[in-house]
Motif scaffolding. Sequence first.
Motif, mmCIF file in Angstrom:
data_model
loop_
_atom_site.group_PDB
_atom_site.id
_atom_site.type_symbol
_atom_site.label_atom_id
_atom_site.label_comp_id
_atom_site.label_asym_id
_atom_site.label_seq_id
_atom_site.Cartn_x
_atom_site.Cartn_y
_atom_site.Cartn_z
ATOM 1 N N ALA A 47 0.807 -1.220 0.000
ATOM 2 C CA ALA A 47 0.000 0.000 0.000
ATOM 3 C C ALA A 47 0.839 1.268 0.000
ATOM 4 C CB ALA A 47 -0.914 0.000 1.221
ATOM 5 N N ALA A 48 2.168 1.133 -0.017
ATOM 6 C CA ALA A 48 3.056 2.301 -0.038
ATOM 7 C C ALA A 48 4.109 2.108 -1.122
ATOM 8 C CB ALA A 48 3.740 2.464 1.318
ATOM 9 N N SER A 49 4.645 3.198 -1.624
ATOM 10 C CA SER A 49 5.694 3.089 -2.639
ATOM 11 C C SER A 49 6.941 2.474 -2.008
ATOM 12 C CB SER A 49 6.009 4.462 -3.238
ATOM 13 O OG SER A 49 6.539 5.319 -2.259
ATOM 14 N N ARG A 50 7.750 1.838 -2.830
ATOM 15 C CA ARG A 50 8.987 1.188 -2.397
ATOM 16 C C ARG A 50 10.127 1.666 -3.287
ATOM 17 N NH1 ARG A 50 7.430 0.786 1.987
ATOM 18 N NH2 ARG A 50 6.021 -0.837 2.673
ATOM 19 N N THR A 51 11.294 1.828 -2.663
ATOM 20 C CA THR A 51 12.478 2.254 -3.406
ATOM 21 C C THR A 51 13.464 1.100 -3.490
ATOM 22 O OG1 THR A 51 12.215 4.533 -2.657
ATOM 23 C CG2 THR A 51 14.388 3.913 -3.498
ATOM 24 N N VAL A 52 13.905 0.816 -4.708
ATOM 25 C CA VAL A 52 14.892 -0.217 -4.981
ATOM 26 C C VAL A 52 16.186 0.496 -5.353
ATOM 27 C CG1 VAL A 52 15.465 -2.191 -6.435
ATOM 28 C CG2 VAL A 52 13.073 -1.727 -5.856
ATOM 29 N N THR A 53 17.295 0.055 -4.766
ATOM 30 C CA THR A 53 18.596 0.658 -5.061
ATOM 31 C C THR A 53 19.529 -0.415 -5.586
ATOM 32 O OG1 THR A 53 18.280 2.274 -3.296
ATOM 33 C CG2 THR A 53 20.532 1.965 -4.106
ATOM 34 N N ILE A 54 20.219 -0.098 -6.688
ATOM 35 C CA ILE A 54 21.217 -1.004 -7.249
ATOM 36 C C ILE A 54 22.558 -0.285 -7.177
ATOM 37 C CG2 ILE A 54 21.926 -2.370 -9.230
ATOM 38 C CD1 ILE A 54 19.029 -2.369 -10.159
ATOM 39 N N ALA A 55 23.521 -0.915 -6.511
ATOM 40 C CA ALA A 55 24.833 -0.308 -6.332
ATOM 41 C C ALA A 55 25.577 -0.205 -7.660
ATOM 42 C CB ALA A 55 25.654 -1.131 -5.340
ATOM 43 N N THR A 56 26.266 0.912 -7.841
ATOM 44 C CA THR A 56 27.143 1.100 -9.005
ATOM 45 C C THR A 56 28.572 1.200 -8.482
ATOM 46 O OG1 THR A 56 26.702 3.469 -8.925
ATOM 47 C CG2 THR A 56 25.428 2.190 -10.489
ATOM 48 N N PRO A 57 29.276 0.068 -8.445
ATOM 49 C CA PRO A 57 30.582 0.024 -7.792
ATOM 50 C C PRO A 57 31.720 0.671 -8.571
ATOM 51 C CG PRO A 57 30.058 -2.102 -8.728
ATOM 52 C CD PRO A 57 28.850 -1.236 -8.909
ATOM 53 N N GLY A 58 31.530 0.938 -9.834
ATOM 54 C CA GLY A 58 32.614 1.461 -10.660
ATOM 55 C C GLY A 58 32.755 2.966 -10.595
ATOM 56 N N THR A 59 33.717 3.460 -11.342
ATOM 57 C CA THR A 59 33.936 4.895 -11.465
ATOM 58 C C THR A 59 34.068 5.245 -12.939
ATOM 59 O OG1 THR A 59 36.337 4.657 -11.299
ATOM 60 C CG2 THR A 59 35.142 5.052 -9.247
ATOM 61 N N VAL A 60 33.866 6.524 -13.239
ATOM 62 C CA VAL A 60 34.082 7.040 -14.583
ATOM 63 C C VAL A 60 35.080 8.180 -14.449
ATOM 64 C CG1 VAL A 60 33.032 8.201 -16.557
ATOM 65 C CG2 VAL A 60 31.782 6.387 -15.376
ATOM 66 N N ALA A 61 36.227 8.037 -15.089
ATOM 67 C CA ALA A 61 37.292 9.036 -15.014
ATOM 68 C C ALA A 61 37.640 9.352 -13.559
ATOM 69 C CB ALA A 61 36.900 10.293 -15.774
ATOM 70 N N GLY A 62 37.635 8.324 -12.710
ATOM 71 C CA GLY A 62 38.000 8.493 -11.315
ATOM 72 C C GLY A 62 36.893 9.013 -10.415
ATOM 73 N N HIS A 63 35.712 9.228 -10.967
ATOM 74 C CA HIS A 63 34.593 9.747 -10.178
ATOM 75 C C HIS A 63 33.574 8.643 -9.927
ATOM 76 C CE1 HIS A 63 36.005 13.851 -10.702
ATOM 77 N NE2 HIS A 63 36.208 13.550 -11.972
ATOM 78 N N ALA A 64 33.082 8.580 -8.696
ATOM 79 C CA ALA A 64 32.072 7.589 -8.342
ATOM 80 C C ALA A 64 30.788 7.845 -9.126
ATOM 81 C CB ALA A 64 31.785 7.641 -6.846
ATOM 82 N N VAL A 65 30.121 6.768 -9.493
ATOM 83 C CA VAL A 65 28.838 6.849 -10.177
ATOM 84 C C VAL A 65 27.749 6.634 -9.127
ATOM 85 C CG1 VAL A 65 27.389 5.845 -11.973
ATOM 86 C CG2 VAL A 65 29.873 5.906 -12.269
ATOM 87 N N ALA A 66 26.756 7.506 -9.118
ATOM 88 C CA ALA A 66 25.670 7.396 -8.136
ATOM 89 C C ALA A 66 24.921 6.076 -8.317
ATOM 90 C CB ALA A 66 24.698 8.561 -8.285
#
Length: 112
Positions: A47-66
Amino acid sequence: MAALNATLSTTVGGIADIAAAAVAATGAGDTAPVGPGMFLLVINGGAASRTVTIATPGTVAGHAVADATLVVAAGKSGVIPLTNLFRGATGRAAITYDAVTSVTVAVITLGA
């Protein structure tokens, strides 16, 4: 974390009852295979919205990806591609949920 297995959907047969491929989401999170043609199906029977999170372990040009998030409204379903961006050290995606009551999930892979 529970390891989700992929269900093959072929172009000839498809999947007549996609919800039947779904299993209960695990409170500690799940892992799933990643790659071209792979998708995570999330069915929110609550009966309520749910949030699913998928980890992004890599980086792009040394920057973390959300990390990727998907908000699934109450009584609705959502789909997110499981691309190689989500491949962790184990070769699988790490998936977490803000709550798992009435949430089922399935990994679908598109095949020939």
